[in-house]
Write an enzyme that holds these catalytic residues in place. Structure first.
Site, PDB file in Angstrom:
ATOM      1  N   GLY A 180       0.821  -1.203   0.000  1.00  0.00           N
ATOM      2  CA  GLY A 180       0.000   0.000   0.000  1.00  0.00           C
ATOM      3  C   GLY A 180       0.852   1.248   0.000  1.00  0.00           C
ATOM      4  N   ASP A 215       3.088  -2.614   8.497  1.00  0.00           N
ATOM      5  CA  ASP A 215       2.139  -2.534   7.388  1.00  0.00           C
ATOM      6  C   ASP A 215       1.195  -1.364   7.628  1.00  0.00           C
ATOM      7  OD1 ASP A 215       0.777  -3.140   5.072  1.00  0.00           O
ATOM      8  OD2 ASP A 215       0.301  -5.209   5.654  1.00  0.00           O
ATOM      9  N   GLY A 216       0.495  -0.970   6.598  1.00  0.00           N
ATOM     10  CA  GLY A 216      -0.504   0.074   6.711  1.00  0.00           C
ATOM     11  C   GLY A 216      -1.856  -0.516   7.068  1.00  0.00           C
ATOM     12  N   ALA A 217      -2.877   0.333   7.091  1.00  0.00           N
ATOM     13  CA  ALA A 217      -4.247  -0.104   7.350  1.00  0.00           C
ATOM     14  C   ALA A 217      -5.198   0.868   6.681  1.00  0.00           C
ATOM     15  CB  ALA A 217      -4.524  -0.172   8.843  1.00  0.00           C
ATOM     16  N   GLY A 272      -7.383  -2.908   1.030  1.00  0.00           N
ATOM     17  CA  GLY A 272      -7.684  -1.953  -0.027  1.00  0.00           C
ATOM     18  C   GLY A 272      -6.719  -2.063  -1.199  1.00  0.00           C
ATOM     19  N   GLY A 273      -5.494  -2.513  -0.907  1.00  0.00           N
ATOM     20  CA  GLY A 273      -4.500  -2.711  -1.957  1.00  0.00           C
ATOM     21  C   GLY A 273      -4.545  -4.093  -2.578  1.00  0.00           C
ATOM     22  N   GLU A 281      -0.852 -10.421   3.518  1.00  0.00           N
ATOM     23  CA  GLU A 281      -0.636  -9.523   4.656  1.00  0.00           C
ATOM     24  C   GLU A 281      -1.013 -10.204   5.974  1.00  0.00           C
ATOM     25  OE1 GLU A 281      -1.268  -5.110   2.630  1.00  0.00           O
ATOM     26  OE2 GLU A 281      -3.002  -6.218   3.365  1.00  0.00           O
TER      27      GLU A 281
END
EC number: 5.3.1.6
Length: 260
Positions: free
Chosen positions: A34, A89-91, A104-105, A111
């Protein structure tokens, strides 16, 4: 160059830069997917080049793997690593209990596998990703292509008894064709508006035939690093129950921005 970044990108950058400090020599580190995770990979690549940081990264998607190799990070598979010291990681959303919506990615399966194969998971996000209740961001559910419409119908049926506000489901598209994950699967996006009981919903969804995994990450995240457009970062540790805040310097001549 940082002056050219939008406030959101500045927030993502400072969160990523602060989270990069968690990575130490010799670690095996899961690298998320992401836009925010991409900032992290660039920050870590700079530490490899400029500071001689030595670690091995396990990417959660082919595009993260490509970026990691490009910036000089040693890339290995999860099978080679066996277990990870840390995943960053993102969120797409996180709440006060550090429950997450991710995917979303399109990389939610890898993940989640990587995050749960780690001693610790750190999430990096801009402040806009924090919500009181999960669900405003569509919940991704990865399904196998065979019989995906039947899987969708079963999900719709299950949602009737769930504590959610909306029940619209859309097939994620890539132009005129269905979007394909790295594993060749489809993604159904559930537009729920509000998820009253994320833990229950995650369990129910994964019992439906054809569902591979869902984007609810429950009891997986240990810390969140929240970035703000003015360079502030807030670090919350759910296990220690602590919150700290600091200012991250935005260097105008940072090498990180030369290719951006």
């Amino acid at each position: 160059m940082t002056g050219e970044l939008s406030p959101i990108d500045k927030a993502k950058f400072v969160a990523a830069k602060r989270a990069a400090e968690f990575v130490e020599d010799g670690m095996r580190v899961g690298l998320g997917t992401g836009s925010t995770a991409a900032w992290l990979v660039r920050c870590l690549g700079e530490k490899v080049r400029e500071e001689g940081l030595k670690f091995r990264g396990v990417p959660t998607s082919t595009r993260t793997a490509e970026l990691a190799r490009e910036v000089g990070i040693e890339v290995i598979t999860l099978e080679e690593a066996r277990w990870l010291d840390l995943t960053i990681d993102g969120a797409d959303e996180f709440d006060g209990e550090l429950s997450l919506i991710k995917g979303g990615g399109g990389a939610l399966l890898q993940e989640k596998i990587v995050a749960t194969a780690s001693d610790q998971m750190v999430v990096i996000a801009d402040a806009a990703k924090e919500v009181g209740t999960l669900g405003a961001f569509p919940l991704p559910v990865e399904v196998i292509p065979f019989g995906w419409t039947a899987s969708q119908a079963l999900i719709e049926e299950a949602l009737v008894s769930m504590d959610v506000m909306g029940r619209q489901i859309t097939l994620r598209m890539d132009g005129d064709a269905a979007y394909r994950t790295d594993e060749g699967n489809f993604i159904l996006d559930l537009h729920l508006t509000r998820i009253g009981n994320p833990r229950q919903l995650a369990l129910i969804l994964n019992q439906i035939p054809g569902v591979v995994e869902n984007g609810l990450f429950i009891d997986i995240c240990d810390q969140v690093v929240i970035g703000y457009g003015d360079g502030r970062v807030e670090v919350r540790d759910i296990n220690a129950g602590t919150t700290s805040e600091e200012q991250i310097a935005l260097a105008e001549n940072d090498n990180l921005f030369r290719d951006i």
